[in-house]
Design a protein around this motif. Sequence first.
Motif, PDB file in Angstrom:
ATOM      1  N   PRO A 111      -9.837  -5.796   2.277  1.00 23.78           N
ATOM      2  CA  PRO A 111      -8.420  -5.436   2.115  1.00 23.78           C
ATOM      3  C   PRO A 111      -7.962  -4.491   3.216  1.00 23.78           C
ATOM      4  O   PRO A 111      -8.718  -3.636   3.689  1.00 23.78           O
ATOM      5  N   GLY A 112      -6.708  -4.635   3.604  1.00 29.12           N
ATOM      6  CA  GLY A 112      -6.185  -3.830   4.690  1.00 29.12           C
ATOM      7  C   GLY A 112      -5.227  -2.753   4.239  1.00 29.12           C
ATOM      8  O   GLY A 112      -5.265  -2.275   3.108  1.00 29.12           O
ATOM      9  N   CYS A 113      -4.331  -2.386   5.132  1.00 33.81           N
ATOM     10  CA  CYS A 113      -3.369  -1.314   4.928  1.00 33.81           C
ATOM     11  C   CYS A 113      -2.362  -1.701   3.850  1.00 33.81           C
ATOM     12  O   CYS A 113      -1.947  -2.864   3.752  1.00 33.81           O
ATOM     13  N   SER A 114      -1.950  -0.724   3.032  1.00 30.67           N
ATOM     14  CA  SER A 114      -0.964  -1.000   1.979  1.00 30.67           C
ATOM     15  C   SER A 114       0.295  -0.149   2.129  1.00 30.67           C
ATOM     16  O   SER A 114       1.126  -0.105   1.216  1.00 30.67           O
ATOM     17  N   ARG A 115       0.462   0.502   3.267  1.00 34.28           N
ATOM     18  CA  ARG A 115       1.580   1.433   3.412  1.00 34.28           C
ATOM     19  C   ARG A 115       2.949   0.753   3.386  1.00 34.28           C
ATOM     20  O   ARG A 115       3.964   1.402   3.122  1.00 34.28           O
ATOM     21  N   ALA A 116       2.995  -0.558   3.649  1.00 36.35           N
ATOM     22  CA  ALA A 116       4.274  -1.279   3.635  1.00 36.35           C
ATOM     23  C   ALA A 116       4.510  -2.037   2.335  1.00 36.35           C
ATOM     24  O   ALA A 116       5.507  -2.750   2.208  1.00 36.35           O
ATOM     25  N   PHE A 117       3.633  -1.865   1.357  1.00 37.19           N
ATOM     26  CA  PHE A 117       3.723  -2.672   0.135  1.00 37.19           C
ATOM     27  C   PHE A 117       4.942  -2.349  -0.725  1.00 37.19           C
ATOM     28  O   PHE A 117       5.294  -3.110  -1.623  1.00 37.19           O
ATOM     29  N   GLY A 118       5.608  -1.231  -0.466  1.00 39.22           N
ATOM     30  CA  GLY A 118       6.791  -0.890  -1.235  1.00 39.22           C
ATOM     31  C   GLY A 118       7.894  -1.922  -1.142  1.00 39.22           C
ATOM     32  O   GLY A 118       8.754  -2.009  -2.027  1.00 39.22           O
ATOM     33  N   VAL A 119       7.848  -2.750  -0.105  1.00 40.25           N
ATOM     34  CA  VAL A 119       8.881  -3.763   0.095  1.00 40.25           C
ATOM     35  C   VAL A 119       8.893  -4.787  -1.036  1.00 40.25           C
ATOM     36  O   VAL A 119       9.925  -5.412  -1.310  1.00 40.25           O
ATOM     37  N   ILE A 120       7.782  -4.942  -1.737  1.00 41.70           N
ATOM     38  CA  ILE A 120       7.704  -5.949  -2.798  1.00 41.70           C
ATOM     39  C   ILE A 120       8.553  -5.574  -4.003  1.00 41.70           C
ATOM     40  O   ILE A 120       8.953  -6.437  -4.796  1.00 41.70           O
ATOM     41  N   GLU A 121       8.874  -4.301  -4.164  1.00 43.84           N
ATOM     42  CA  GLU A 121       9.584  -3.861  -5.364  1.00 43.84           C
ATOM     43  C   GLU A 121      10.957  -4.507  -5.496  1.00 43.84           C
ATOM     44  O   GLU A 121      11.371  -4.892  -6.606  1.00 43.84           O
TER      45      GLU A 121
END
Length: 261
Positions: free
Chosen positions: A190-200
């Motif tokens: 698994p990689g970076c999750s810092r941009a995952f907020g876009v899924i909200e």
Amino acid sequence: MEPLTKESLVASFRSLGITDGTRLVVHSALRNLGPVEGGAETVLDALLSCIGSEGLLVMPTFTYQNDGFHPAISPSKTGILSEMLRKRPEAVRSLHPTHSITAVGEGAVALCNEHYLKPGLGIESPLDLLAKMGGGILLLGVGHTSNSTVHVGEAYAKMPYLDIPFRPSDSRHIPIIGSVHMEVELIDPPGCSRAFGVIEALLRKRGVIQDGLIGKALVQWLPGEEVISATTELLRLDEAALLCNDPICYRCSKSRERLWQ
């Protein structure tokens, strides 16, 4: 504010829909709840009381290490709640050298079985299996940057960057040291999750998030399958949607290069 108690926590969790037989994974930041009478153990007791004997409580107990994994003693690096769950005598911890999970309840052994042969957070991983069971995700004082099921969605979207390690120095083989010593190959780390907020935004558009406030913490409760589905939809529209913009982030920088080839 008055400290949260087991009784008040149970009432709050049940108001979200966490009841007898619920299967869920919890991502958490205990400090964001504010004062809790009895601390982390009280929160765990409340969750287990809500789901009952037929429920299943799962938490990430990731270590991220590449120098050896000792399942009985390697501490979780994903919050005090997960570490306290790991230490419970009834807990089952999966054998994955960097992204283990810990489970308590009905089906815990089956969920954790042979995790070391599977991607940490990909297809057929414990979080994927939990979602397929109808399991939910509780974001307890954290946002979607902590929502590891988004990684499962990346796998279903068949993103071409899944084999790129988080750091260039990460080993592809890591020892698991338990009753036997095994060298395990990491599959799609698994990689970076810092941009995952876009899924909200997409999840809210689907109307699948139930919001709450427990103590001082904002809480979200939602189905795991919806997260996987929304992630694959998002990535069909924009393959780079979940990559951060930090130029020194090795995984995201290399992933963009892969996408642009």
